[in-house]
Design a protein around this motif. Structure first.
Motif: not given
Length: 336
Positions: A171, A183, A186, A196
């Motif tokens: 994402f 953003k 999937s 992240s």
């Protein structure tokens, strides 16, 4: 049932309030100094020799151990104030002008010494302290909310760390139009965790397109576990403590599904990537089946308090207070 304080009739409630506010002020000053100095200097943020004797003396008392391990927790208040004065450029955005700050702090040092040596205080002591806390309230709010003002690294391939882990974040930000990012994406069903990478910038740091090795920038690494799994936080923390000299904080969440780690960019991308690789390996070995939420919703917070200062629980404002959450940081209301 009476508390111990109820039984001690000679304890002055005003003295207790003054002590509590001094504790609150000093605790957050130490946190601010820790974050700013480590963001600037990395591993060499503090000369441990200054507190080594006090630290070793405390740790030698093994029958009443504490979790405290940060060298700043063993400095005197006077030494803490000197650190702020000697590195004023790191704190000027959060505190009053230096000449005013020094005058106010001189008063607080005298008030603190009265409390510490059980002397009679002045009737205005508490109000002088509260006024200083009002003066710095918004500055501490900025200090804290800056720490949660996560910025995407765009485009990701301009930074070696962001580029290396882009595939672990389905994402992540993608360019949906020229110079327009969003953003989107999937997650494959089999993906067990998402990594992240964001950046944080301290206010004193020069703005730079190059985060890698730049003082005042911080890599914010967030690992979220998926597929009905969660962290065994105790296991994760035990394995991750070998990185404590490099990390600023490990932040835990109430649901044991996420670990957030902040790493000074001053270390450079190679070292930061080495740390992240090591943490990901620890994640792989710290996952457990998701359990129903414990009836004790304080469990994670209690666990964090058993660890040294670099581990933050979900109640600590540094883990959640963002720029979109205006508030009084110290909750000091002006007397009518």
């Amino acid at each position: 049932m009476f508390s111990e304080l109820d039984k001690i009739s000679e304890v002055d409630e005003n003295a207790l309030a003054l002590y509590a506010r001094l504790w609150q002020l000093e605790k957050w000053l130490r946190e601010m100094v820790y974050v700013e100095l480590k963001a600037k200097k990395g591993r060499n943020w503090f000369n441990f020799n200054r507190t080594k004797k006090t630290y070793e003396s405390d740790k030698a008392v093994t029958h009443i151990p504490t979790a405290d391990d940060n060298p700043l927790s063993f400095t005197t208040f006077t030494e803490l104030v000197k650190l702020i004065q000697n590195n004023w450029d790191l704190f000027s955005e959060y505190l009053p002008p230096k000449n005013i700050w020094e005058v106010k702090l001189d008063e607080i040092i005298h008030i603190r010494n009265r409390v510490a040596h059980f002397r009679s205080g002045h009737a205005d002591d508490i109000e002088r302290l509260l006024q200083l806390m009002r003066d710095i309230d918004n500055g501490f709010w900025r200090f804290c909310t800056d720490y949660n003002d996560l910025q995407p690294i765009l485009p990701p391939d301009r930074d070696a760390v962001a580029k290396k882990y882009i595939d672990l974040d389905p994402f992540s930000f993608k360019e949906v139009a020229p110079d327009e990012w969003a953003k989107v994406g999937s997650a494959p069903r089999e993906l067990r965790y998402i990594v992240s990478i964001y950046s944080l910038r301290r206010r004193w740091a020069d703005r730079s397109e190059n985060i890698d090795g730049t003082p005042g920038y911080i890599y914010d690494v967030n690992v979220h576990i998926r597929n009905n799994k969660q962290f065994d936080y105790s296991k994760f923390l035990a394995a991750a403590k070998k990185y404590k000299a490099e990390l600023i904080h490990i932040c835990l969440d109430t649901f044991s599904s996420t670990v957030r780690v902040t790493i000074p960019a001053i270390f450079g991308s190679d070292k930061v990537s080495e740390i992240i690789d090591g943490l990901i390996n620890i994640v792989e070995n710290s996952m457990t089946l998701h359990r129903p939420i414990n009836s004790d919703d304080q469990a994670v917070q209690k666990l964090s308090e058993e660890w040294p200062e670099y581990v933050l629980g979900p109640k600590n404002p540094l883990t959640f207070l963002g720029p979109d959450m205006p508030c009084s940081f110290f909750n000091v209301i002006k007397s009518s």
